[in-house]
Each structure stands twice: as C-alpha cells, then as structure tokens.
Design a protein around this motif. Structure first.
Motif, short mmCIF file in Angstrom:
data_model
loop_
_atom_site.label_atom_id
_atom_site.label_comp_id
_atom_site.label_asym_id
_atom_site.label_seq_id
_atom_site.Cartn_x
_atom_site.Cartn_y
_atom_site.Cartn_z
N GLY A 53 24.93 -16.38 -35.14
CA GLY A 53 25.98 -15.49 -35.64
C GLY A 53 27.24 -15.51 -34.83
O GLY A 53 28.28 -15.00 -35.28
N ARG A 54 27.21 -16.11 -33.64
CA ARG A 54 28.37 -16.12 -32.75
C ARG A 54 29.02 -17.50 -32.73
O ARG A 54 28.35 -18.52 -32.72
CB ARG A 54 27.96 -15.76 -31.32
CG ARG A 54 27.50 -14.34 -31.10
CD ARG A 54 28.01 -13.82 -29.77
NE ARG A 54 29.45 -13.73 -29.80
CZ ARG A 54 30.12 -12.69 -30.34
NH1 ARG A 54 29.47 -11.67 -30.84
NH2 ARG A 54 31.43 -12.69 -30.33
N ALA A 55 30.34 -17.50 -32.69
CA ALA A 55 31.14 -18.69 -32.39
C ALA A 55 30.65 -19.91 -33.19
O ALA A 55 30.58 -19.86 -34.41
CB ALA A 55 31.12 -18.96 -30.88
N LEU A 56 30.28 -21.00 -32.48
CA LEU A 56 29.93 -22.24 -33.16
C LEU A 56 28.51 -22.26 -33.72
O LEU A 56 28.11 -23.24 -34.34
CB LEU A 56 30.13 -23.43 -32.21
CG LEU A 56 31.57 -23.66 -31.72
CD1 LEU A 56 31.66 -24.95 -30.93
CD2 LEU A 56 32.56 -23.67 -32.88
N SER A 57 27.75 -21.19 -33.51
CA SER A 57 26.42 -21.14 -34.11
C SER A 57 26.48 -20.83 -35.60
O SER A 57 25.49 -21.01 -36.31
CB SER A 57 25.56 -20.07 -33.40
OG SER A 57 25.21 -20.50 -32.10
N GLY A 58 27.60 -20.36 -36.07
CA GLY A 58 27.73 -20.05 -37.49
C GLY A 58 27.24 -18.66 -37.82
O GLY A 58 26.57 -18.00 -37.02
N ARG A 59 27.57 -18.19 -38.99
CA ARG A 59 27.25 -16.83 -39.38
C ARG A 59 25.78 -16.69 -39.78
O ARG A 59 25.13 -17.66 -40.17
CB ARG A 59 28.12 -16.40 -40.56
CG ARG A 59 29.62 -16.34 -40.24
CD ARG A 59 30.38 -15.66 -41.36
NE ARG A 59 31.82 -15.63 -41.09
CZ ARG A 59 32.69 -14.96 -41.83
NH1 ARG A 59 32.27 -14.28 -42.89
NH2 ARG A 59 33.97 -14.97 -41.54
N VAL A 60 25.30 -15.47 -39.68
CA VAL A 60 23.98 -15.11 -40.19
C VAL A 60 24.17 -13.95 -41.18
O VAL A 60 25.06 -13.12 -41.01
CB VAL A 60 23.00 -14.70 -39.07
CG1 VAL A 60 22.64 -15.89 -38.21
CG2 VAL A 60 23.60 -13.60 -38.20
N THR A 61 23.33 -13.91 -42.19
CA THR A 61 23.50 -12.89 -43.22
C THR A 61 22.92 -11.55 -42.80
O THR A 61 23.45 -10.50 -43.13
CB THR A 61 22.84 -13.34 -44.53
OG1 THR A 61 21.46 -13.66 -44.28
CG2 THR A 61 23.55 -14.57 -45.08
N GLN A 62 21.81 -11.60 -42.03
CA GLN A 62 21.16 -10.35 -41.65
C GLN A 62 21.61 -9.91 -40.26
O GLN A 62 22.13 -10.71 -39.48
CB GLN A 62 19.63 -10.51 -41.68
CG GLN A 62 19.04 -11.31 -40.50
CD GLN A 62 19.04 -12.80 -40.72
OE1 GLN A 62 19.97 -13.37 -41.29
NE2 GLN A 62 17.99 -13.45 -40.26
N ARG A 63 21.39 -8.63 -39.97
CA ARG A 63 21.66 -8.13 -38.62
C ARG A 63 20.44 -8.41 -37.75
O ARG A 63 19.34 -7.96 -38.04
CB ARG A 63 21.93 -6.62 -38.64
CG ARG A 63 22.45 -6.10 -37.30
CD ARG A 63 22.65 -4.61 -37.32
NE ARG A 63 21.38 -3.90 -37.15
CZ ARG A 63 21.25 -2.58 -37.26
NH1 ARG A 63 22.27 -1.83 -37.57
NH2 ARG A 63 20.08 -2.02 -37.07
N LEU A 64 20.64 -9.16 -36.69
CA LEU A 64 19.54 -9.54 -35.81
C LEU A 64 19.25 -8.44 -34.81
O LEU A 64 20.16 -7.80 -34.27
CB LEU A 64 19.88 -10.83 -35.07
CG LEU A 64 20.20 -12.05 -35.95
CD1 LEU A 64 20.54 -13.25 -35.08
CD2 LEU A 64 19.03 -12.37 -36.87
N SER A 65 17.98 -8.22 -34.54
CA SER A 65 17.56 -7.25 -33.53
C SER A 65 17.52 -7.93 -32.17
O SER A 65 17.59 -9.16 -32.05
CB SER A 65 16.19 -6.69 -33.88
OG SER A 65 15.20 -7.71 -33.76
#
Length: 289
Positions: free
Chosen positions: A62-74
């Motif tokens: 979800g950060r920077a070059l890792s790309g987005r994620v759709t869910q909120r990670l715990s």
C-alpha cells in the motif's frame, strides 16, 4: 539521485517493493519503517552499514512503490507480510531494525520468526502500556481529520513541501525528492491514514494479548528531545520504554539525544547499535527469538 535498484516481492496475495544493498551474505539486516514512512527513511543509515551486512529495506503493501491495496491492513497483516518478505529475500538469520509504529509490526512478527531473528533494535517504539495510547482513539480521529485535509492539498507540490518541512530538513535532497514523489502524495497520505487506524485497532489487542517477549538481544532506544508542550507525556513514554526493556530476557534501554527520526538525526548511532546486535548474534548458541 538514488540509484538503488529494487524488485516487487509477492506476499500473502499482495506485493511489497524491496531494495537490497550492502555486502555480506552471512549477515543480514532488515529495516521496518514507522507509520507513514517507507524504505527511503532508512537512507541515512544504509551507507554506514554497506560494508558490514546485506541490507534489506522495503515499502509495506500500500505504500510508495509497493502499489495500492484495496483493504485496510491490520498490524498483524503487516507482520505477516514482513515474515513472508524475509522468507523470500533473506536466506537465513537476520537482525531487525524497527522505528516507531514499525516496532509494533516487528514485535508481532518476532513471535513467528523464531531463531531466524538474531537481534532486534527498537528505535523510539512505544509499548502498548504507554499512557499516550489510553486516549489513542480520540488522537487518531484528530490526526485523521488533519491528514484528510493534507491528502487533498498534497496534490500541489508546493503545499506538500510546506507540510513536510520538518522531514526536508532531516534528509538529503535526493531522498526527500523521492519521498515527495512517493510518500507525500494523496495516495501516500491515504495509506498513512489507514496505518494510523491500524494502530488504533491494534492497541486493545496488544494490551489484551501482548506479543511474546523476544529472547534475542534487543536494544530499546528512547529519544530525549520532546515536542514543546509535551514534555510530561514524553517523560512518561520514555519510562514505559525503559520498563519494557527491563522485562526482556536480553534487553537494554538507552536514551538518545534526538527527536523522533533517530535514523536521520543519529544515523551513526543506529548503525553502531545494529553492528552490536550483529556481533551479539554471532556469539549466540542457537537460541533465537
């Protein structure tokens, strides 16, 4: 310009972006950044350890070059990603260096890393017992409202520079340009908001079931420079960091003349303490975390 090459590593149906540098395949250091931060926040430290170990810095999903994620990670999700990343990238044992929120991720991951984890450096990491977390739900809401405004305004680079002046003063121009392009953007700020929410959700869980204490050599660093008006809260946080270190089977607490970003203000100290853990890990008799 930053010229470190990296690669995307699959983890738990997501991906994280990993940069590797340094020398020494038999000694590895993995870096876990704080909330709202990515791999670039370790740039001041990495050159100081380049001749000592294989160095691994990465962006959480979800950060920077890792790309987005759709869910909120715990926090548990982030810990699982850290474990999966090390299984893919690190061939054997390693020392883990974590800053701020990254310490929550590292402590959860340590429960499952076992003897692969040979040392742990916690840089200004607040244990869940810290009184600041007593009202963290309300604090997180206030921060989120502020970041919601920042998220909108960060579309304009001059305003993003204004909001991040404290970071610009601490890091090199090349590193800051990368942060400005990757972290201090609407997408980056959105992910920061999710990470703050993840901390708010994790604290009751950590208080109900604290992570198992790491058995490997562990150094807990507290910063001595408090923000103006927060001196009393800061002193209480330092005391809880010290108490946490005292509970560890092989722990040590140290005060550091620095603000929160120790890796930028005191990079040589971070590098030195990391070397100490690498040396200590060589002396261990097969008993990891």
């Amino acid at each position: 310009m930053r010229d470190v090459s990296g690669r995307a590593v699959p983890v738990n149906g997501r991906r994280v972006y990993v940069e590797e540098s340094g020398q020494g395949h038999d000694r590895t250091v993995v870096f876990e950044a704080g909330g709202g931060c990515g791999r670039t926040f370790w740039d001041p430290v990495l050159p100081l350890l380049a001749d000592t170990a294989h160095l691994v810095a990465y962006d959480r999903a979800g950060r920077a070059l890792s790309g987005r994620v759709t869910q909120r990670l715990s926090i548990d999700d982030m810990a699982a990603d850290l474990i999966a990343m090390t299984e893919a990238v690190v061939p054997g044992e390693f020392v883990l260096v974590a800053h701020s929120m990254g310490g929550l991720v590292a402590r959860r991951a340590a429960e499952r890393l076992g003897p692969r984890l040979r040392g742990l450096l916690l840089a200004d990491v607040l244990p869940e017992s810290s009184p600041v977390y007593d009202t963290w739900d309300q604090t997180a809401k206030k921060i989120d409202r502020m970041l919601a405004v920042t998220q909108t305004l960060s579309r304009f680079t001059p305003l993003a520079r204004l909001f991040t002046g404290n970071v610009r003063r601490l890091f090199s121009a090349d590193t800051y340009r990368t942060m400005l392009a990757e972290d201090f953007t609407p997408a980056g700020t959105s992910q920061t908001r999710k990470e703050i929410q993840a901390v708010a959700a994790a604290i009751p869980q950590f208080r109900a079931r604290p992570p198992q204490l790491p058995k490997c050599p562990t150094i807990v660093l507290s910063v001595t420079r408090a923000e103006r008006g927060r001196e009393r809260q800061h002193a209480a946080n330092r005391e809880h960091q010290r108490r946490y270190a005292e509970t560890l089977p092989d722990g040590r607490h140290e005060d550091v003349a620095s603000g929160h970003f120790i890796q930028a203000e005191q990079p040589r100290l971070i590098a030195d303490r990391t070397r100490q853990l690498l040396t200590a890990s060589r002396k261990m008799d097969g008993h990891g975390c």
